[in-house]
Design a protein around this motif. Structure first.
Motif, PDB file in Angstrom:
ATOM      1  N   SER A   1       0.679  -1.152  -0.075  1.00 53.54           N
ATOM      2  CA  SER A   1       0.086   0.056   0.042  1.00 53.54           C
ATOM      3  C   SER A   1       0.946   1.516  -0.054  1.00 53.54           C
ATOM      4  O   SER A   1       2.048   1.118   0.530  1.00 53.54           O
ATOM      5  CB  SER A   1      -0.946  -0.093   1.058  1.00 53.54           C
ATOM      6  OG  SER A   1      -0.313   0.293   2.551  1.00 53.54           O
TER       7      SER A   1
ATOM      8  N   ARG B 212       0.479   3.954   1.731  1.00 52.64           N
ATOM      9  CA  ARG B 212       0.771   4.453   3.152  1.00 52.64           C
ATOM     10  C   ARG B 212       2.017   3.830   3.674  1.00 52.64           C
ATOM     11  O   ARG B 212       3.073   4.446   4.351  1.00 52.64           O
ATOM     12  CB  ARG B 212      -0.362   4.103   4.010  1.00 52.64           C
ATOM     13  CG  ARG B 212      -1.446   5.049   3.524  1.00 52.64           C
ATOM     14  CD  ARG B 212      -2.684   4.750   4.771  1.00 52.64           C
ATOM     15  NE  ARG B 212      -3.772   5.600   4.323  1.00 52.64           N
ATOM     16  CZ  ARG B 212      -3.945   6.858   4.665  1.00 52.64           C
ATOM     17  NH1 ARG B 212      -2.938   7.501   5.364  1.00 52.64           N
ATOM     18  NH2 ARG B 212      -4.940   7.688   4.422  1.00 52.64           N
TER      19      ARG B 212
ATOM     20  N   LYS C 190      -5.281  11.875  -6.812  1.00 47.88           N
ATOM     21  CA  LYS C 190      -5.689  10.777  -6.516  1.00 47.88           C
ATOM     22  C   LYS C 190      -5.687  10.279  -5.048  1.00 47.88           C
ATOM     23  O   LYS C 190      -5.094  10.759  -4.450  1.00 47.88           O
ATOM     24  CB  LYS C 190      -4.606   9.718  -7.020  1.00 47.88           C
ATOM     25  CG  LYS C 190      -4.388   9.872  -8.818  1.00 47.88           C
ATOM     26  CD  LYS C 190      -3.552   9.000  -9.276  1.00 47.88           C
ATOM     27  CE  LYS C 190      -3.578   8.895 -10.762  1.00 47.88           C
ATOM     28  NZ  LYS C 190      -2.418   8.152 -11.446  1.00 47.88           N
ATOM     29  N   ASN C 191      -6.663   9.335  -4.782  1.00 46.41           N
ATOM     30  CA  ASN C 191      -6.961   8.999  -3.313  1.00 46.41           C
ATOM     31  C   ASN C 191      -6.058   7.973  -2.934  1.00 46.41           C
ATOM     32  O   ASN C 191      -5.694   6.872  -3.542  1.00 46.41           O
ATOM     33  CB  ASN C 191      -8.248   8.086  -3.435  1.00 46.41           C
ATOM     34  CG  ASN C 191      -8.669   7.794  -1.966  1.00 46.41           C
ATOM     35  OD1 ASN C 191      -7.746   7.736  -1.230  1.00 46.41           O
ATOM     36  ND2 ASN C 191      -9.739   7.495  -1.777  1.00 46.41           N
ATOM     37  N   ILE C 192      -5.016   8.178  -2.042  1.00 47.77           N
ATOM     38  CA  ILE C 192      -4.022   7.624  -1.598  1.00 47.77           C
ATOM     39  C   ILE C 192      -4.327   6.122  -1.218  1.00 47.77           C
ATOM     40  O   ILE C 192      -3.600   5.181  -1.238  1.00 47.77           O
ATOM     41  CB  ILE C 192      -3.127   8.272  -0.416  1.00 47.77           C
ATOM     42  CG1 ILE C 192      -1.940   7.423  -0.125  1.00 47.77           C
ATOM     43  CG2 ILE C 192      -4.023   8.513   0.753  1.00 47.77           C
ATOM     44  CD1 ILE C 192      -0.956   8.356   0.899  1.00 47.77           C
ATOM     45  N   ASP C 193      -5.417   6.044  -0.611  1.00 45.85           N
ATOM     46  CA  ASP C 193      -6.060   4.695  -0.197  1.00 45.85           C
ATOM     47  C   ASP C 193      -6.410   3.677  -1.001  1.00 45.85           C
ATOM     48  O   ASP C 193      -6.420   2.412  -0.892  1.00 45.85           O
ATOM     49  CB  ASP C 193      -7.329   4.735   0.536  1.00 45.85           C
ATOM     50  CG  ASP C 193      -7.055   5.743   1.971  1.00 45.85           C
ATOM     51  OD1 ASP C 193      -6.168   5.379   2.632  1.00 45.85           O
ATOM     52  OD2 ASP C 193      -8.140   6.551   2.156  1.00 45.85           O
ATOM     53  N   ASP C 194      -6.457   4.240  -2.378  1.00 48.82           N
ATOM     54  CA  ASP C 194      -6.768   3.216  -3.557  1.00 48.82           C
ATOM     55  C   ASP C 194      -5.424   2.938  -4.171  1.00 48.82           C
ATOM     56  O   ASP C 194      -5.470   1.862  -5.171  1.00 48.82           O
ATOM     57  CB  ASP C 194      -7.561   3.711  -4.570  1.00 48.82           C
ATOM     58  CG  ASP C 194      -8.996   4.131  -4.085  1.00 48.82           C
ATOM     59  OD1 ASP C 194      -9.414   3.633  -3.153  1.00 48.82           O
ATOM     60  OD2 ASP C 194      -9.618   5.309  -4.349  1.00 48.82           O
TER      61      ASP C 194
ATOM     62  N   VAL D 231      -1.399   1.281  -4.738  1.00 51.53           N
ATOM     63  CA  VAL D 231      -0.268   0.692  -4.175  1.00 51.53           C
ATOM     64  C   VAL D 231       1.090   0.737  -5.081  1.00 51.53           C
ATOM     65  O   VAL D 231       1.027   1.696  -5.900  1.00 51.53           O
ATOM     66  CB  VAL D 231      -0.311  -1.085  -4.406  1.00 51.53           C
ATOM     67  CG1 VAL D 231      -1.815  -1.413  -3.683  1.00 51.53           C
ATOM     68  CG2 VAL D 231      -0.720  -1.191  -5.979  1.00 51.53           C
TER      69      VAL D 231
END
Length: 321
Positions: free
Chosen positions: A218, A220, A259-263, A265
């Protein structure tokens, strides 16, 4: 004329005088020079270099240059030689005697002793017809029109000419020996110069952290990995092979894209086909590749795959840049 302009005038005059003297040496490089070089090259002994006063200091520098370029040399002070140090000279040694006048008292005492030992004597002098010039087997003429010193007393132009003759000798011998950068490295293992000649990438990456994530990691976790390893990047691997790289710049570009960091990898933002270098490559080759590709880090690889990271800061620290 103010003091500053006077200083500049004197400095420029000094350089012009010495530069002209060096240029004039070219015409004095004759068969005697070639024969002297060839005799040293074929000799089974060492080169003993001697002189008095400022010429002795020049002799020490020439000794250092010869030793560092594959010609064994020893300094012998002319005054000390006639008080016991003459024992330095062995049967097959070649003696180089440096003297502007060629007529100093110590030289007049020393030269016959060297001749009695049957050692070949090479003179570096400004006066061919001096005692030293007439007694030497080979005379390397270093004529000067004037010393840069306005009183004509302090050895300035003359010692510069002696030094240049010594460099010409050393480089000629280096060429004859086929002395390479690998040979040079043997005699210069320390300092930045030595590191450029022998330090390999492996020696750098051994002390570095080895950042690594998988393609599915991910974003993060990727950010944490980059932060913890403090190299401004991480390597994306698969089966221990580097398949991509993610740098601080990649992260900034991603964040600015909205962009959404949670989406995301690692494989979504990595740069594929990263630049690599083998771990056994010279460190200086890493620097050259970084300059060519305008990048600040390289991935090091070996026969097992991903081996580590070499950063521009590593090269700066080691004095390679």
């Amino acid at each position: 004329m103010d003091q500053e302009n006077k200083v500049l005038e004197v400095a420029r005059r000094t350089i012009r005088i010495e530069a002209q003297a060096i240029t004039d040496l070219v015409d004095g490089i004759d068969s005697a020079f070639a024969k002297a070089v060839l005799h040293i090259h074929h000799s089974k002994g060492r080169v003993i270099i001697t002189g008095i006063g400022k010429s002795a200091i020049i002799a020490q520098k020439i000794v250092a240059t010869m030793n560092s370029t594959g010609t064994p040399a020893i300094f012998m002070h002319a005054a000390d030689a006639i008080h016991g140090d003459l024992g330095i000279v062995q049967d097959n040694d070649v003696v180089i005697c440096i003297s502007k006048s060629g007529n100093t008292p110590e030289i007049k005492v020393l030269v016959p002793l060297i001749k009695n030992f049957n050692n070949k004597l090479i003179a570096i002098t400004s006066h061919k017809d001096s005692f030293l010039g007439l007694e030497a087997d080979y005379v390397l003429h270093a004529p000067i029109k004037e010393e840069a010193c306005p009183n004509g007393l302090a050895p300035t132009t003359s010692t510069t000419a002696q030094l240049v003759i010594g460099d010409a000798l050393s480089v000629s011998l280096l060429e004859l020996k086929g002395f390479t950068d690998k040979d040079f490295a043997k005699y210069h293992p320390g300092g930045a110069l030595g590191k450029k000649l022998y330090l390999r990438v492996q020696g750098i990456i051994d002390g570095n952290k080895k950042p690594e994530v998988s393609a599915s990691t991910s974003l993060r976790v990727v950010i944490v990995n980059i932060s913890e390893n403090m190299l401004g990047m991480t390597v994306v691997t698969e089966n221990n092979n580097a398949i991509g790289i993610i740098t601080d710049g990649d992260l900034r570009r991603m964040l600015s894209s909205g962009k959404n960091i949670d989406d995301l990898v690692a494989s979504d933002i990595m740069s594929s086909n990263p630049k690599t270098i083998t771990a056994d490559s010279m460190a200086v080759q890493a620097r050259e590749l970084m300059e060519e590709k305008n990048i600040s880090q390289l991935i090091a690889v070996d026969d097992k795959g991903y081996a580590g990271v070499v950063h521009i800061h590593d090269l700066i620290r080691e004095g390679i840049v």
